[in-house]
Design a protein around this motif. Structure first.
Motif, short mmCIF file in Angstrom:
data_model
loop_
_atom_site.label_atom_id
_atom_site.label_comp_id
_atom_site.label_asym_id
_atom_site.label_seq_id
_atom_site.Cartn_x
_atom_site.Cartn_y
_atom_site.Cartn_z
N UNK A 29 129.08 91.53 7.43
CA UNK A 29 129.37 91.28 8.84
C UNK A 29 128.15 91.03 9.71
N UNK A 30 127.05 90.60 9.10
CA UNK A 30 125.89 90.19 9.90
C UNK A 30 124.69 91.11 9.69
N UNK A 31 123.50 90.64 10.09
CA UNK A 31 122.26 91.37 9.83
C UNK A 31 122.23 92.78 10.43
N UNK A 32 122.78 92.94 11.63
CA UNK A 32 122.70 94.26 12.27
C UNK A 32 123.58 95.27 11.54
N UNK A 33 124.80 94.84 11.18
CA UNK A 33 125.69 95.75 10.43
C UNK A 33 125.05 96.10 9.10
N UNK A 34 124.43 95.10 8.47
CA UNK A 34 123.80 95.32 7.17
C UNK A 34 122.62 96.28 7.31
N UNK A 36 122.23 98.59 9.51
CA UNK A 36 122.79 99.93 9.70
C UNK A 36 123.29 100.49 8.37
N UNK A 37 123.95 99.62 7.60
CA UNK A 37 124.53 100.10 6.33
C UNK A 37 123.43 100.58 5.39
N UNK A 38 122.31 99.91 5.42
CA UNK A 38 121.21 100.27 4.51
C UNK A 38 120.41 101.45 5.06
N UNK A 39 120.35 101.50 6.35
CA UNK A 39 119.55 102.57 6.97
C UNK A 39 120.17 103.94 6.70
N UNK A 40 121.51 104.00 6.80
CA UNK A 40 122.17 105.30 6.74
C UNK A 40 121.89 106.06 5.44
N UNK A 41 122.12 105.45 4.26
CA UNK A 41 121.84 106.21 3.03
C UNK A 41 120.37 106.57 2.92
N UNK A 42 119.50 105.62 3.26
CA UNK A 42 118.06 105.90 3.13
C UNK A 42 117.69 107.06 4.05
N UNK A 43 118.29 107.07 5.23
CA UNK A 43 118.01 108.16 6.19
C UNK A 43 118.40 109.50 5.57
N UNK A 44 119.60 109.51 4.95
CA UNK A 44 120.10 110.78 4.41
C UNK A 44 119.23 111.24 3.25
N UNK A 45 118.86 110.28 2.38
CA UNK A 45 118.06 110.70 1.23
C UNK A 45 116.70 111.21 1.68
N UNK A 46 116.15 110.57 2.69
CA UNK A 46 114.84 111.03 3.18
C UNK A 46 114.99 112.47 3.65
N UNK A 47 116.09 112.72 4.32
CA UNK A 47 116.32 114.05 4.89
C UNK A 47 116.58 115.07 3.79
N UNK A 48 117.27 114.62 2.76
CA UNK A 48 117.73 115.59 1.76
C UNK A 48 116.76 115.77 0.62
N UNK A 49 116.10 114.65 0.26
CA UNK A 49 115.37 114.73 -1.02
C UNK A 49 113.97 115.26 -0.73
N UNK A 50 113.72 116.50 -1.20
CA UNK A 50 112.44 117.17 -0.89
C UNK A 50 111.26 116.43 -1.50
N UNK A 51 111.40 116.05 -2.81
CA UNK A 51 110.20 115.54 -3.48
C UNK A 51 110.05 114.03 -3.38
N UNK A 52 111.09 113.36 -2.89
CA UNK A 52 110.95 111.90 -2.87
C UNK A 52 109.94 111.54 -1.79
#
Ligand SMILES: CCCCCCCC/C=C\CCCCCCC/C=C/C(=O)SCCNC(=O)CCNC(=O)[C@H](O)C(C)(C)COP(=O)(O)OP(=O)(O)OC[C@H]1O[C@@H](n2cnc3c(N)ncnc32)[C@H](O)[C@@H]1OP(=O)(O)O
Ligand SMILES: Cc1cc2nc3c(=O)[nH]c(=O)nc-3n(C[C@H](O)[C@H](O)[C@H](O)COP(=O)(O)OP(=O)(O)OC[C@H]3O[C@@H](n4cnc5c(N)ncnc54)[C@H](O)[C@@H]3O)c2cc1C
Length: 613
Positions: A29-34, A36-52
């Protein structure tokens, strides 16, 4: 992270004749939706994954940016990565867990994502879904809460009821389910036995499951998770059966989570898949709820027990229609995930030789492997794009319905019913083909494909068993054929019944014309629908009743609904590929993919196409 990409995979990607980013933007659905879609998981993993490390995360982020076809496959490896480094008690794969442990692990993850969705104020349902899907890849114990429970409140509740109940659902003050199916009935809703008898003295409904077969059976989250249900029951007031209505029914104490008086609930036991969803049973022993707990947007019970019927008694079915749209869309994306995994695997798996002594080749070089996978890539695109086309029709019809104009409801029901059956059957076949294309490794749970199959194949059953849904669509198509036989005006979607002609210009020795492909599918659908109608009329001519003649023609009626969906899908795919504004190389490729999809369909249903010449 620092993992280098497999050289065979890199080679395959380097041969792309198009820029995947064009497709990714279109699909999401376009660059902005994309973004956002990519940002969300990366954001969560950054928050959750201690050693990454941050570097790892950036590599993931970059990895997501460059290869859409790889994105979904990479998602799976990210999830595994997060599995190792998840901050709290450790984020273990549920593959080796008991059903109890798997449910608890999924519940832990789901509760975490629910909290974060609220804290991040993620309003968009798609964004919420992407956020959750990464961490709860299988059946989410809250699935019913997120979709059917809230949709039922929104579509069946009055404004006051929405104001009262929706905030409770949005903040998880309550956890809901949608309880309609009973042990004795899932399809035949007029056969539902649960009663809601109005007590005019106390202005209350008395809910009762009078027989074992009336026990609610199957609703997700009923086994352990839910403390409220939107429950469908036969309304009885002033001694009259007023048909199926929806009620807000508290099930468990909000503090102790223990079943409330008169309520017996539990889990229905192990299933073919969907292990982390606690599908349950519910028995009601004369449970009282206030009159205000009936969802009264369309039908009402007044204080004196007077039943005010809805303008259209089918409006109570709207939550099912809405969710069928979700299923239609999810089917395409599930197949997309499976074929991404299988295609990446086929690029890195070397097995056997094509030229003796020439060394083992990537299995993607075998024509048979390409046929297995490329037809499924085409099918995934077709289903995703057809779902978007159907959703556009749905949105325009739904906005009319909200203004009281119900003229499109029959078309909407027919479209959602037939497309839900078509897409889920095609998805089930396609995912299984992808699994088998990966040989023994496709049979490993670690490949991700078996769970995709065992979870999503249930969509052929829930939300309306597929055969039944085809027959529902066939009711509408047959009515349109009868109208066409009389020269009457038809709804836009079925006007082809009167106009379709087979004037194919393509000859076998030239590249097929796309308009001819659409014409061929249209003519095939018109022919099969007409044949089904003729068989029905032949049954009537033999002296059969309308219902006996319907049963006599039902196999052809199912075929008619599927041929209609196939035409809708091919037309949507070709028209959207031509009109999407891609650069030449991308459009050329996508039209090739559309031809592959359509011609493969002609081969698979060659009987139909040969019959119509
Ligand atoms: C990226 C996006 C993210 C979005 C979020 C995604 C997150 C979730 C994704 C995946 C997770 C999956 C979680 C899923 C969990 C499973 C949930 C499952 C829930 C359920 O299964 S709920 C129960 C569903 N049950 C059914 O569907 C019952 C099916 N049976 C029927 O509907 C009945 O057969 C019937 C009602 C259709 C037939 O009834 P009946 O015999 O009484 O009468 P008929 O004569 O056949 O029909 C009467 C009349 O009514 C019309 N009709 C029927 N239904 C509808 C409708 N829905 N809308 C409009 N009209 C309807 C029918 O056409 C007849 O009219 P005509 O006489 O033909 O004019
Ligand atoms: C994983 C899963 C999750 C579910 N979640 C929920 C939920 O959250 N809430 C809920 O209320 N329900 C839920 N369900 C129940 C689901 O909606 C029903 O299973 C579904 O509606 C089919 O009804 P049934 O099971 O009674 O099958 P049946 O209708 O008994 O189907 C059995 C066979 O009979 C055939 N048949 C039935 N009627 C006809 C007909 N008129 N003409 C021709 N053939 C016919 C069918 O085609 C099928 O082959 C869930 C089911 C599953 C599998």
């Amino acid at each position: 992270m620092g993992k280098s990409v497999n050289p065979d995979l890199a080679k395959a990607r380097s041969q792309a004749t198009f820029d995947p980013a064009n497709l990714t933007n279109y699909l999401y659905g376009g660059p902005e939706k994309l973004r956002r879609k990519r940002y969300l998981p990366a954001f969560v993993f950054k928050e959750l994954c201690t050693e990454m490390s941050l570097t790892d995360l950036c590599l993931i982020f970059l990895g997501l940016l460059t290869h859409v076809s790889d994105y979904l496959g990479l998602t799976l490896s990210i999830e595994n990565m997060a599995a190792k480094e998840y901050k709290e008690e450790g984020f273990k794969s549920t593959d080796d867990m008991s059903r109890e442990e798997a449910y608890e692990e999924s519940m832990r993850r789901a509760v975490y994502t629910n909290k974060r969705v609220l804290q991040l104020n993620l309003q968009d349902q798609e964004e919420q879904y992407y956020f959750r899907e990464i961490f709860v890849p299988g059946a989410n114990p809250f699935a019913l809460h997120y979709v059917m429970f809230k949709d039922a409140i929104n579509t069946q509740g009055t404004e006051d009821q929405i104001q009262k109940w929706l905030p409770l659902a949005e903040t998880y003050a309550v956890t809901g389910t949608y309880a309609q199916t009973e042990l004795g009935h899932g399809t035949f809703l007029r056969g539902l036995e649960t009663t809601a008898e109005y007590d005019v003295q106390r202005e209350e409904f008395i809910l009762n499951t009078p027989t074992i077969t009336s026990s609610k059976f199957w609703p997700g989250a009923l086994g352990k998770t839910a403390n409220v249900a939107i429950l469908n029951a036969k309304l009885i007031t002033k001694g009259r059966n007023c048909g199926m209505q929806s009620f807000w029914v508290p099930l468990r104490h909000l503090e102790t989570h223990q079943p409330l008086p008169g309520i017996t609930v539990g889990d229905i036991g192990p299933k073919f898949g969907y292990h982390t969803s606690d599908n349950g049973f519910l028995q009601l022993n004369r449970v009282r709820i206030p009159r205000e707990n009936m969802l009264m947007r369309y039908s009402k019970v007044l204080q004196d027990g007077t039943f005010v019927p809805p303008e259209n008694d089918r409006l109570v079915y709207v939550p099912m229609t809405q969710f069928r749209f979700v299923v239609i869309g999810r089917s395409g994306w599930t197949l997309a995930k499976a074929v991404t995994v299988a295609t990446r695997y086929s690029a890195v798996r070397r097995q056997s030789e094509i030229t003796p002594g020439g060394g083992e080749v990537q299995i993607l070089d075998f024509q048979t492997q390409q046929h297995k996978l490329f037809t499924q890539i085409a099918s995934a695109y077709a289903m995703i794009i057809a779902a978007k086309a159907a959703k556009d029709l749905y949105d325009s019809a739904f906005s009319k319905m909200e203004k009281g104009n119900l003229e499109d409801l029959p078309m909407l029901h027919a479209l959602t019913s037939s497309m839900k059956a078509f897409n889920t059957w095609e998805m089930a076949t396609g995912v299984e083909q992808c699994r088998m294309a990966c040989g023994g490794h496709g049979y490993l749970l670690a490949s991700g494909i078996p769970q995709m199959y065992t979870d999503m194949v249930s969509a052929c059953t829930y939300e309306g068993e597929n055969t039944v849904m085809c027959l529902q669509a066939a009711r509408f198509l047959n009515k349109c054929q009868e109208a066409a036989n009389k020269g009457e005006r038809l709804p836009q979607l079925t006007r082809f019944l009167q106009t379709s002609r087979l004037n194919i210009s393509s000859s076998l020795d030239q590249d097929v014309d796309l308009n001819d492909i659409i014409a061929a599918y249209e003519f095939r659908a018109a022919t099969v629908i007409s044949e089904a109608n003729a068989r029905l009329n032949a049954g009537l001519a033999m002296g059969k009743s309308q219902s006996e003649a319907w049963n006599y023609a039902s196999q052809l009626l199912v075929k008619a609904a599927l041929a209609f969906s196939h035409w809708f899908t091919v037309r949507a795919l070709i028209e959207n590929m031509r009109g999407a504004g891609f650069d030449n190389s991308t459009e050329t490729l996508l039209l090739q993919l559309a031809k592959l999809y359509a011609l493969d369909g002609m081969l698979r249903y060659s009987g139909d196409f040969r019959k119509v010449g």
